[in-house]
Design a protein around this motif. Sequence first.
Motif, PDB file in Angstrom:
ATOM      1  N   VAL A 258      29.130 -28.154  52.819  1.00 22.90           N
ATOM      2  CA  VAL A 258      30.491 -27.712  52.510  1.00 22.90           C
ATOM      3  C   VAL A 258      30.741 -27.519  51.018  1.00 22.90           C
ATOM      4  CG1 VAL A 258      32.915 -28.357  52.672  1.00 22.90           C
ATOM      5  CG2 VAL A 258      31.457 -28.569  54.629  1.00 22.90           C
ATOM      6  N   PRO A 259      30.269 -28.397  50.122  1.00 21.31           N
ATOM      7  CA  PRO A 259      30.575 -28.156  48.702  1.00 21.31           C
ATOM      8  C   PRO A 259      30.075 -26.805  48.207  1.00 21.31           C
ATOM      9  CG  PRO A 259      29.808 -30.388  48.991  1.00 21.31           C
ATOM     10  CD  PRO A 259      29.620 -29.716  50.299  1.00 21.31           C
ATOM     11  N   ALA A 260      28.938 -26.337  48.724  1.00 27.97           N
ATOM     12  CA  ALA A 260      28.464 -25.019  48.294  1.00 27.97           C
ATOM     13  C   ALA A 260      29.424 -23.925  48.764  1.00 27.97           C
ATOM     14  CB  ALA A 260      27.069 -24.767  48.847  1.00 27.97           C
ATOM     15  N   ARG A 261      29.959 -24.085  49.966  1.00 30.19           N
ATOM     16  CA  ARG A 261      30.900 -23.096  50.465  1.00 30.19           C
ATOM     17  C   ARG A 261      32.176 -23.107  49.653  1.00 30.19           C
ATOM     18  NH1 ARG A 261      29.249 -22.098  55.896  1.00 30.19           N
ATOM     19  NH2 ARG A 261      27.012 -22.327  55.816  1.00 30.19           N
ATOM     20  N   ILE A 262      32.618 -24.315  49.293  1.00 31.43           N
ATOM     21  CA  ILE A 262      33.830 -24.386  48.462  1.00 31.43           C
ATOM     22  C   ILE A 262      33.556 -23.713  47.121  1.00 31.43           C
ATOM     23  CG2 ILE A 262      35.554 -25.910  47.450  1.00 31.43           C
ATOM     24  CD1 ILE A 262      35.024 -27.901  49.548  1.00 31.43           C
ATOM     25  N   ASP A 263      32.335 -23.831  46.627  1.00 29.98           N
ATOM     26  CA  ASP A 263      31.988 -23.112  45.398  1.00 29.98           C
ATOM     27  C   ASP A 263      32.178 -21.612  45.579  1.00 29.98           C
ATOM     28  OD1 ASP A 263      29.221 -25.236  44.406  1.00 29.98           O
ATOM     29  OD2 ASP A 263      31.333 -25.247  43.858  1.00 29.98           O
ATOM     30  N   ASP A 264      31.812 -21.119  46.757  1.00 30.76           N
ATOM     31  CA  ASP A 264      32.000 -19.690  47.049  1.00 30.76           C
ATOM     32  C   ASP A 264      33.463 -19.290  46.941  1.00 30.76           C
ATOM     33  OD1 ASP A 264      29.572 -18.769  49.628  1.00 30.76           O
ATOM     34  OD2 ASP A 264      29.594 -18.553  47.444  1.00 30.76           O
ATOM     35  N   TYR A 265      34.324 -20.092  47.583  1.00 26.33           N
ATOM     36  CA  TYR A 265      35.745 -19.737  47.549  1.00 26.33           C
ATOM     37  C   TYR A 265      36.247 -19.773  46.112  1.00 26.33           C
ATOM     38  CZ  TYR A 265      35.202 -21.713  52.229  1.00 26.33           C
ATOM     39  OH  TYR A 265      34.748 -22.072  53.455  1.00 26.33           O
ATOM     40  N   GLU A 266      35.765 -20.790  45.372  1.00 23.23           N
ATOM     41  CA  GLU A 266      36.231 -20.893  43.997  1.00 23.23           C
ATOM     42  C   GLU A 266      35.743 -19.727  43.168  1.00 23.23           C
ATOM     43  OE1 GLU A 266      37.678 -24.288  42.129  1.00 23.23           O
ATOM     44  OE2 GLU A 266      35.955 -25.405  42.873  1.00 23.23           O
ATOM     45  N   GLN A 267      34.539 -19.277  43.453  1.00 20.06           N
ATOM     46  CA  GLN A 267      34.034 -18.157  42.671  1.00 20.06           C
ATOM     47  C   GLN A 267      34.858 -16.901  42.930  1.00 20.06           C
ATOM     48  OE1 GLN A 267      29.927 -17.427  43.410  1.00 20.06           O
ATOM     49  NE2 GLN A 267      29.562 -16.636  41.368  1.00 20.06           N
ATOM     50  N   LEU A 268      35.375 -16.804  44.155  1.00 19.31           N
ATOM     51  CA  LEU A 268      36.189 -15.635  44.463  1.00 19.31           C
ATOM     52  C   LEU A 268      37.568 -15.709  43.856  1.00 19.31           C
ATOM     53  CD1 LEU A 268      35.614 -14.699  48.174  1.00 19.31           C
ATOM     54  CD2 LEU A 268      35.459 -13.205  46.241  1.00 19.31           C
ATOM     55  N   LEU A 269      38.116 -16.925  43.755  1.00 17.74           N
ATOM     56  CA  LEU A 269      39.530 -17.006  43.411  1.00 17.74           C
ATOM     57  C   LEU A 269      39.852 -17.711  42.108  1.00 17.74           C
ATOM     58  CD1 LEU A 269      41.068 -17.755  46.899  1.00 17.74           C
ATOM     59  CD2 LEU A 269      41.073 -15.622  45.685  1.00 17.74           C
ATOM     60  N   THR A 270      39.205 -18.840  41.845  1.00 19.38           N
ATOM     61  CA  THR A 270      39.720 -19.710  40.793  1.00 19.38           C
ATOM     62  C   THR A 270      39.816 -19.054  39.434  1.00 19.38           C
ATOM     63  OG1 THR A 270      38.798 -21.577  41.948  1.00 19.38           O
ATOM     64  CG2 THR A 270      39.428 -21.931  39.680  1.00 19.38           C
ATOM     65  N   ASP A 271      38.765 -18.336  39.014  1.00 20.25           N
ATOM     66  CA  ASP A 271      38.836 -17.741  37.680  1.00 20.25           C
ATOM     67  C   ASP A 271      39.290 -16.295  37.715  1.00 20.25           C
ATOM     68  OD1 ASP A 271      35.880 -19.523  36.811  1.00 20.25           O
ATOM     69  OD2 ASP A 271      37.962 -19.918  36.251  1.00 20.25           O
ATOM     70  N   ASN A 272      39.553 -15.801  38.907  1.00 18.62           N
ATOM     71  CA  ASN A 272      39.876 -14.382  39.057  1.00 18.62           C
ATOM     72  C   ASN A 272      41.182 -14.078  38.347  1.00 18.62           C
ATOM     73  OD1 ASN A 272      40.664 -11.878  40.166  1.00 18.62           O
ATOM     74  ND2 ASN A 272      39.299 -12.248  41.867  1.00 18.62           N
ATOM     75  N   ARG A 273      41.145 -13.086  37.469  1.00 14.30           N
ATOM     76  CA  ARG A 273      42.317 -12.836  36.653  1.00 14.30           C
ATOM     77  C   ARG A 273      43.510 -12.373  37.475  1.00 14.30           C
ATOM     78  NH1 ARG A 273      40.071  -8.689  32.665  1.00 14.30           N
ATOM     79  NH2 ARG A 273      38.385 -10.169  32.776  1.00 14.30           N
ATOM     80  N   ILE A 274      43.227 -11.650  38.562  1.00 19.45           N
ATOM     81  CA  ILE A 274      44.333 -11.164  39.392  1.00 19.45           C
ATOM     82  C   ILE A 274      44.975 -12.344  40.106  1.00 19.45           C
ATOM     83  CG2 ILE A 274      44.998  -9.485  41.107  1.00 19.45           C
ATOM     84  CD1 ILE A 274      42.410  -8.056  40.651  1.00 19.45           C
ATOM     85  N   TRP A 275      44.120 -13.260  40.618  1.00 15.44           N
ATOM     86  CA  TRP A 275      44.654 -14.439  41.307  1.00 15.44           C
ATOM     87  C   TRP A 275      45.498 -15.259  40.348  1.00 15.44           C
ATOM     88  CZ3 TRP A 275      45.131 -15.951  46.114  1.00 15.44           C
ATOM     89  CH2 TRP A 275      45.326 -17.287  46.398  1.00 15.44           C
ATOM     90  N   LYS A 276      44.967 -15.410  39.130  1.00  8.61           N
ATOM     91  CA  LYS A 276      45.723 -16.196  38.154  1.00  8.61           C
ATOM     92  C   LYS A 276      47.044 -15.534  37.845  1.00  8.61           C
ATOM     93  CE  LYS A 276      42.441 -18.767  35.469  1.00  8.61           C
ATOM     94  NZ  LYS A 276      41.558 -18.655  34.324  1.00  8.61           N
ATOM     95  N   LYS A 277      47.024 -14.210  37.732  1.00 11.19           N
ATOM     96  CA  LYS A 277      48.267 -13.526  37.404  1.00 11.19           C
ATOM     97  C   LYS A 277      49.298 -13.724  38.499  1.00 11.19           C
ATOM     98  CE  LYS A 277      48.164  -9.968  34.103  1.00 11.19           C
ATOM     99  NZ  LYS A 277      47.413  -8.766  33.798  1.00 11.19           N
TER     100      LYS A 277
END
Lengths: 408, 160, 387
Positions: free
Chosen positions: A221-240
Amino acid sequence: MSDDKISQAEKDEAAYFAERAKAQASAAAAQSPSASGTQDAHTLFDVQEMELNFGPQHPSTHGVLRVVLKVDGEKILEAKPDMGFLHRGTEKLFETETYPMGIPHTDRMDYVAAATSNHAFCIAVETLLQVEVPRRAQLIRVILDELQRLSSHLVWLGTSGIDLGAVTPFWYAFREREQILDFFEEYCGARLTLNCMRIGGLPFDLTPGWTERLAEFIADVPARIDDYEQLLTDNRIWKKRTVGVGVISAEECVEWGLTGPILRASGVEWDLRRARPYECYDELDFVVPTRQGGDTYDRYIVRVQEMRQSVRIVQQCLAKLEPGEIRGKVPRVIKPVAEEVYASIESPKGEIGFYCVSNGTNKPYRMHVRPPSFINLQALPRLAKGHLVSDLVALIGTIDIVLGEVDR
Amino acid sequence: MALKKWLDKLTLLDLFDGLSVTGRHLFKKKVTIEYPEQKKLPSDRFRGMFRLDEERCIKCTLCAIECPINIIYIDWHNEKNEAGKNEKVLDRFDVDLKRCMFCQLCEEACPTVPKSIWLTTKTYEMAAYDRNESLYLDIRKLTDWREAPNVKPFTVVERG
Amino acid sequence: MTLSPLFWTYVKVVLLVATVPAIVGFVIVLAERRIMGFMQARLGPNRVGPQGVLQGLADLVKLVTKEDITPAKAEKAVHFLAPVLAVIPALTALAVIPFGPPVRIGKNMIPLWVADINIGLLFLLAITSIGVYGIILGGWSSNNKYSLLGGLRSAAQLVSYEVPMGLALVSVLLMSRSLSLVEIVRRQEATHLWFFFPGMIAFFIYFVAGVAETNRNPFDLPEAESELVSGFNTEYSGVKFAFFFLGEYTAMIIISCVAVTVFFGGWLQPFPHVKALQFLGLVPGAVWFLLKVGGFIFAYIWFRSTFPRYRFDQLMALGWKWLIPISLANILVVAFAILLFPGRTTGLVWLSWAFSGVFVVMYLLAKLRQKLAKRDRLAAVPQTVES
């Protein structure tokens, strides 16, 4: 006589509206810019209220929730949630049935996190009966709770993403959730409406091989959570879309009675698993994620970190499992003493509690639920004020409500 | 620090990372189970359609008492059997499938060993076109629903 | 008998108008759904035909047989006209796109484009601007407050993103010295340099603006389902909706075709002067063109499945405050590079190396920084149990 009254009432009404019109006109005159001072500018720059219905049927209300909006163009002036579309009289049903019969009804309140609702109910009745839950049952209950927390946060992540346009984390999250539901199905026979806890412990023991397969799954599971984070956490659009949206301070959270990730994202480190440990949480090592900002992005980070901590807790519990009893000594007919108790636990949405009033019979006199989604939903008007209509969707998602719990 | 953030922003690193996640998943194994050609086998404890064994049932009505929604209707009367003793005979054992929530409390309450009513039949395909005829189960259908036109006993089709 | 000189033009027009909507309906829609599905760890639609190839037909039949509802107080004539206005410009724009080099049929060399106008790019920009009318009229004629707002928002978005698109193409114009699309491809052939390399920034701006022009994710707020104000096409059903849909996807194809023609060499094969890769010359130019356009459509689909969507004010801010200044600066840089070595392409070559080098170096630095940050973050908070 009545005619006089009616005409008097009409006169009062007319006077009231005249008064209001005058007040509005003077306020408008005060507001309009002195530069042009013409009638056109007066209507152009004024606040023009429009009442809008974010109806019960909408793809993003996570259930049947109606929000009555007052908007000025795109800015929200007022947002009033109108709930009750899913009310099923659960608390009354509790009163008409015996204690064990109430457990399936708790599944259907927060249908995304059924195990924690079951758990809170059982703890309330166990406190009244003063039954001790054996250690193995405690550990398995914690495992089920944390798996349920993982599953509920996965649903939140998926639906939050899809509301804001990111369609893929939904599918990835549900792929993981599918495996968690398979574990639940193997244990208690159902995927969603679990009915997986009984008063005093658990209905069944674990099936052979369950723990090994769970350990294997949870290690991925932690690797999968890394996937979700890679898609969203630093994404500039998500942050905006999420940074600065729906900021609420710590004092306000405490005043409104908000619990769960909303509280922790505003800076208050309050988690019932740490503050008032139940079952065996006091011997487990986990971090309570807390952030200081109080906006949607912080709540997102807190929930993702909670997912990681759930993985740790499950791994620790699996390591501590030993053979033993799974149900404490409970009388055949459950008749608690005539007392009141309030017992609460930390569900994925916040603090879920049952206030149980017993009158000595085998049916509760009153079983009141403190649903976290209901209490957290109160904050929606406060959060939505001043934001745009497009942010409303993000806000409903970040409060993470489940209408079954809001309405019961 | 500001330089590093500026670097990230300018090279669109976050966007490329997101693209790489979806790009990787393009080649990974897909998890779709193509129903109805492929089906998942329910677990042994799966709470599905229930069955009744009339022979084992001792007509104690504990299941009807325990049901949270009171959808089990049991009627019985006493009869003298060959040995001259009083024996309970079932008149009516109806379950309202429209409202059953498959919570298994009836099975838990049943005192016989093995149970006379059980839900672990691994069957969940019970859709029907006509609401009243097929969804209100009486004793004939409960004891063997293979005759009911809409309830299909579960057969596993291997995953391809 | 001698064929009229317009005969081949008629044939090409008929072929385009017949095949492009068919390709949109059958190939692109299916490809989008299946590729998005694959990226989401699931299979897309695969039941209707073998591997789902008849899904487009099923959708077409469904849309055509749907009841055609016109809202009660809507302007009937305009309501009817709006989808037409959305489709026709997109199909017309196909006329100037060169699909391949001239081919020999019988005794004639037939060019694979309908018309080689010497103001091709300008024509394209103008024609796609007409498509905005379809959206505005569609939103307005539905007699629905929210459709109107959605239509106006969409129109504002389209109009504001045409400016950076045009400015990006201006920098290409400097490199190619001609607005004719065929001439642009020929110039890329002559200078052995695809305009992508010196025009990297221009390409990026053009493609982002192109995605915004077609109302696609991450710029699809005006037509997203989960937003409150629904798009301009709410009141449309059946064939009219199919036309809007067709117009949007054909615009996608146009943007991709123009990007391929202007930045990626159109029908030219990659590496024409590398001896080892001469076998690539066996593939006809038209096939190269289609492959490249397919790559761009894939990029569209990839964007859609990855990014969240921008809020409307952020979308407009991106267009006006970021893309336009960057595209203006880009024009200056390209012009400077060209003027440094007048008459020769050395300036452009240096610019290409400069852009590529800087970009690669910055990307590697950013990746390195990311790795270090991740290592620090993992060390700080315990993530998993150490067994």
